[in-house]
Enzyme design. Structure first.
Site, PDB file in Angstrom:
ATOM      1  N   ASP A 708      39.632 -19.102  25.730  1.00 17.34           N
ATOM      2  CA  ASP A 708      40.776 -18.297  25.351  1.00 17.34           C
ATOM      3  C   ASP A 708      42.023 -19.083  25.790  1.00 17.34           C
ATOM      4  OD1 ASP A 708      42.475 -16.331  24.517  1.00 17.34           O
ATOM      5  OD2 ASP A 708      41.425 -14.687  25.508  1.00 17.34           O
TER       6      ASP A 708
HETATM    7  C1  BGC Z   1      43.928 -13.563  23.388  1.00 14.20           C
HETATM    8  C2  BGC Z   1      43.041 -14.059  22.280  1.00 14.20           C
HETATM    9  C3  BGC Z   1      43.882 -14.722  21.227  1.00 14.20           C
HETATM   10  C4  BGC Z   1      44.651 -15.851  21.863  1.00 14.20           C
HETATM   11  C5  BGC Z   1      45.548 -16.604  20.893  1.00 14.20           C
HETATM   12  C6  BGC Z   1      44.853 -14.633  23.916  1.00 14.20           C
HETATM   13  O1  BGC Z   1      45.842 -14.094  24.718  1.00 14.20           O
HETATM   14  O2  BGC Z   1      43.158 -13.029  24.417  1.00 14.20           O
HETATM   15  O3  BGC Z   1      42.306 -13.020  21.730  1.00 14.20           O
HETATM   16  O4  BGC Z   1      43.083 -15.157  20.174  1.00 14.20           O
HETATM   17  O5  BGC Z   1      45.493 -15.336  22.871  1.00 14.20           O
HETATM   18  O6  BGC Z   1      46.599 -15.819  20.498  1.00 14.20           O
END
Ligand code: BGC
Length: 936
Positions: A708
């Site tokens: 993530d």
């Molecule tokens: C989230 C993800 C997301 C990523 C990119 C993170 O903060 O947990 O689900 O895909 O950011 O935006």
């Protein structure tokens, strides 16, 4: 075929019908619905013109040109008349009491203050209208769990008064819930509400679906994907959910949602999982049950006994016998949805349930089968057919004479320290008493034997001119290609660049794969991914279709309809040069207050898994890829990057992992995103048991795993406090292949993470060349089958759009303020951003060339906040900078762009607020194509 057509009318229709099918009707007393022709409706609730198309955070940032709210949807119905005076009253009040957009990422209000309605007004309205429709709306999201406050899980005082007043004065009151999470439902009985519908957050066309349901154009057939209990405290997970900032103990173990209520506290249930009403009645007849070939098969005739056509979801539940392992009294073993059955008509449906769907995970070998793993204990397996888990009726059973091991699996992912978990002690009469026991702890450290699972290092050859396309077309092997990669290449290919990398479609989450000049030169495509899951998030401001959210999709219990919808999204992605969608989110609704429940599907892993598999098939069919996330046990937002989910191996295998397993094995998912949290103290991004043992060794996953965004990793895996963003070595060792995200990925940045140093100076305990080559193979095998690879090979598809509702942003950009510059100029800005704010400035330059624009500012939002800033020259987006929270500290963020003309007008656009820009320094960098030139 190198051309395909995206028909936006079909896409829109598919979204509207899917949301109709996801609408769950919980009450319809006296058949107040559907509204009859000519019905006069008094529409209450200020959110009638502010429909929540989705929850908040990355999953809610799809830019749209228009959201059809519920008022607009109903206004479009020729058979319904809305009270015009009441709409005026709301509009006036709304203008005087504007919506509070919140302070930005993670700080949005869960609801908006409601307009008080006097008894007098309500009486006047009831005299001239037939029905009152009240809208209650809620939002929550990423970095923002819902709360047990009034105006969040509970109704606000004004909402209570509104329901009280209106339900007393109107004979017929209908309540619509425009929400992402379930909320307290005691109001239904308290105020004698006649009809109640969860309309969820259904994307940009949500209001149209509501109108079709209320007017009876479509018969509701959605069923609850979660159990609604009388009180929030009734959920077994409430005892621990968010109680401790550092750790959430999954003490309820496998007893999540209806698994808990069916076993212990059925009477606490207001509306059970699987429940949903229709405008017609169905009867299930001619049930056939068989158990052969390792699966249970049930066939049933669904007869429509009513006067209108409709669809019906049929669910099959299993009750496994009592034994050494505690069992939930009901487990969903399969489901099917009929087509539209005409009044008086019927349809035969068949549900198949392989044994694994109702097997238990023995996490300490207590069933005596010599190992841990999925087992069936001896005894009678009873099956129940119907819709909700409470009213489903017995349909058949089979006896098993011996305990049977279905799949022997080790103790991977098990807790390292004991804690208590809930057990069910049979009372002998079909009821259970709650007990507790210590969870079994890990008995093997798989990390210690990791090199046994790594193929020997491939001797490096240097560049032999082999391109990735040569591997794709069988002219060379992947090993021959990887042999060419230098240590530098191996350390950089495991990094993603973002957010808003200029190497891919502008305003997206990351570039990965062919990120560096050297990798690109070898024919490695630069892949592009973006959020997800309910449409494309394009921080450039570009518009995209916003789809119904996960919970709404799950409520359809219709995998085909979801698959069809996501096929359109796949083509829309292709036309934006996006290879991978960051979604679906397939974490489990462990607790009603989890902020991201709107993105996820259900409290049930099978429903979640089959919905995810449908999306995977659909996107892959269109040529793009979903990234299933967040692997795993990411079930709360509070302190999500610092907390550990303390969870037994059994609960992981039965509740939190199956959706991922199904999406991979039945859907063919090729991309996984690990979660922020720790699982039993070890960060997901470097969890060897998770990323190698379970995912690859046991499930046979061959694809790519990414972290993530800005995930924490801990090198000394047992010391949770020692985390960093740079320990890519142990991430790679676990076979999490790509770190998301780094600001810039080129040779110059090689030493920004630990990998190169570990590889060249380390003793191999944290990373070896053979392991990095394995990561490279995982990444390259994935990259070879992407639209980006097609582009490298000059085979890009042409997408023909029919009736695309979005045109490129036509923004008027003008300013009188121009700053003249030679080589450098600094502009003091003092701009505090807010949602939709533009900061416009002009630069008068004396030479053509590339310039750097360095913005200095700060934000008081949380560290994981994402506040995109799109930089336009006139109306052309040239860069996206994503700001994170800085704890008030000043930071500088840079973008590069080309100035060709003498006077350039820039616009920095903020789709959401929360950043204060102090100054901007514009600096001349270099000429265009090496040639000095005068600006035009
Ligand atoms: C989230 C993800 C997301 C990523 C990119 C993170 O903060 O947990 O689900 O895909 O950011 O935006």
């Amino acid at each position: 075929m190198n051309e395909i057509t995206l028909n936006w009318n079909e896409y829109t229709e598919s979204a509207i019908m899917t949301a109709c099918e996801g609408t769950v009707m919980l009450e319809n007393n006296d058949n107040v619905l559907p509204l009859k022709k000519g019905t006069r409706v008094a529409l209450f609730g200020r959110m009638q013109t502010h429909y929540y198309k989705s929850g908040t955070g990355s999953g809610g940032m799809v830019n749209v040109n228009h959201v059809t709210d519920i008022r607009e949807g109903l206004n479009d119905c020729p058979d319904i008349t809305l009270d015009a005076e009441l709409m005026d009253i709301y509009d006036k009040w709304d203008a005087e009491n504007p919506i509070d957009a919140g302070l930005g990422w993670g700080k949005e209000a869960w609801s908006q203050p409601e307009m008080p309605v006097s008894e007098e007004l309500s009486k006047t309205l009831s005299a001239r209208n037939d029905v009152a429709v009240i809208i209650i709306a809620r939002t929550a999201g990423e970095d923002r769990d819902n709360s047990s406050d009034k105006g969040a899980y509970y109704l606000s005082d004004t909402e209570e008064e509104l329901l009280d007043t209106v339900s007393k004065t109107f004979e017929k009151t209908v309540v619509l819930l425009n929400v992402g999470n379930i909320i307290d439902m005691r109001f239904v009985k308290k105020y004698g509400i006649k009809a109640v519908l969860y309309v969820w957050q259904a994307g940009m066309t949500g209001g149209l679906s509501v109108a079709r349901i209320l007017s009876g154009k479509v018969n509701p057939s959605g069923c609850l994907p979660d159990t609604i209990a009388e009180s929030l405290d009734d959920y077994a997970s409430s005892a621990n959910f968010c109680k401790d900032l550092k750790e959430d103990v999954y003490q309820e173990d496998i007893f999540v949602g209806y698994r808990y209520f069916s076993t212990f506290d059925k009477t606490d249930v207001l509306y059970p999982f699987g429940f949903g009403l229709s405008y017609t009645d169905f009867e299930l007849t001619d049930k056939e049950f068989s158990f052969e070939d390792g699966k249970v098969t049930v066939s049933v005739t669904v007869r429509n006994k009513g006067a209108v056509s409709g669809k019906k979801a049929v669910m099959l539940y299993c009750k496994a016998p009592d034994g050494k392992l505690s069992k939930p009294a009901r487990v969903l073993a399969g489901f099917a949805k009929t087509g539209n059955i005409t009044a008086g008509g019927e349809e035969r449906v068949t549900i198949e349930a392989p044994l694994r769907r109702f097997a238990s995970f023995d996490d300490d070998g207590r069933t005596g089968l010599g190992s841990t793993g999925f087992v069936l204990e001896k005894g009678t397996y009873e099956f129940f057919l119907g819709s909700d888990f409470i009213s489903a009726e017995p349909v058949g059973s089979f006896d098993l004479g011996e305990n049977t091991m279905l799949e022997a699996l080790g103790t991977a992912l098990a807790p390292t320290k004991a804690f208590k978990r809930l057990t069910a002690i049979p009372n002998g009469d079909g009821t259970y008493t709650k007990g507790e026991e210590d969870v079994p702890v890990a008995t093997v450290n798989y990390l210690e034997s990791r090199m046994e699972r790594v193929r020997p290092e491939i001797p490096q050859t240097g560049d032999l001119g082999i391109k990735l396309a040569d591997v794709k077309h069988g002219r060379n092997t992947i090993e021959e290609f990887v042999a060419q990669l230098t240590d530098e290449d191996l350390c950089l290919i495991i990094r993603g660049e973002g957010m808003g990398s200029p190497k891919v479609t502008i305003g997206t989450a990351a570039a990965f794969g062919g990120v560096t000049r050297e990798l690109k030169a070898m024919g490695v495509p630069t892949l592009c991914c973006t959020d997800g899951p309910s449409g494309m998030r394009l921080d450039s401001g570009k518009k995209a279709f916003s789809l119904p959210n996960g919970t709404c999709l799950a409520s359809t219990f219709n995998v085909e309809i979801v698959e069809e919808l996501y096929t359109f999204l796949g083509v829309e992605m292709l036309s934006n040069r996006i290879d991978a969608l960051l979604g679906p989110g397939i974490n489990i609704h462990r607790h009603p207050l989890n902020g991201r429940n709107f993105e996820y599907f259900s409290e049930d892993p099978l429903l979640t898994g089959l919905m995810a598999a449908a999306q995977v098939r659909a996107l892959e069919k269109s040529g793009v890829t979903p990234v299933i996330k967040h692997f795993c046990a990411n079930n709360r937002e509070t302190h999500r990057r610092e907390m550990s989910s303390a969870v037994s191996s059994r609960a992981l295998r039965e509740i939190y992992l199956p959706a991922f397993e199904i999406a991979i094995k039945e859907g063919g998912a090729r991309c996984v995103m690990t979660s922020y949290n720790r699982i039993n103290d070890i960060y997901s991004a470097c969890h060897y048991d998770q990323n190698t043992m379970v995912l690859r060794e046991q499930w046979g996953f061959k694809g790519l795993v990414m972290t993530d965004w800005w995930a924490y990793i801990n090198k000394e895996v047992t010391i949770a406090e020692k985390y960093s963003l740079e320990d890519h070595s142990v991430m790679a060792r676990s076979q999490n292949d790509v770190y998301m995200v780094c600001t810039s990925v080129e040779r110059e940045n090689l030493l920004e993470a630990d990998t190169y140093k570990e590889l060249t100076e380390g003793d191999g305990s944290n990373i070896t060349r053979a392991e990095l080559q394995r990561n490279a193979i995982n990444i390259l095998n994935f990259a070879m089958n992407t639209p980006a690879m097609d582009r490298v090979e000059g085979k890009e598809l042409t997408i023909n759009h029919v009736d695309n509702p979005f045109s490129d942003d036509d923004v008027e950009v003008d300013t009188d303020v121009f700053y003249s510059m030679e080589d450098e100029v600094t502009i003091e800005c003092k701009t505090k951003t807010s949602r939709g704010k533009d900061f416009v400035f002009g630069i008068t330059c004396s030479k053509q060339g590339y310039y750097s624009l360095a913005f200095t500012g700060y934000s008081n939002l949380g560290e994981l906040a994402q506040v995109p800033m799109t930089l336009y020259i006139t109306s052309i987006p040239v860069a996206v900078i994503t700001w994170n929270g800085t704890n008030g500290e000043l930071v500088t963020k840079e973008a590069e762009c080309m100035m060709y003309t003498k006077n350039c007008v820039f616009r920095a656009h903020f789709p959401s607020g929360g950043v204060s820009i102090k100054s901007l320094t514009v600096k001349y960098l270099r000429p265009i194509d090496g040639v000095e030139g005068q600006p035009e």
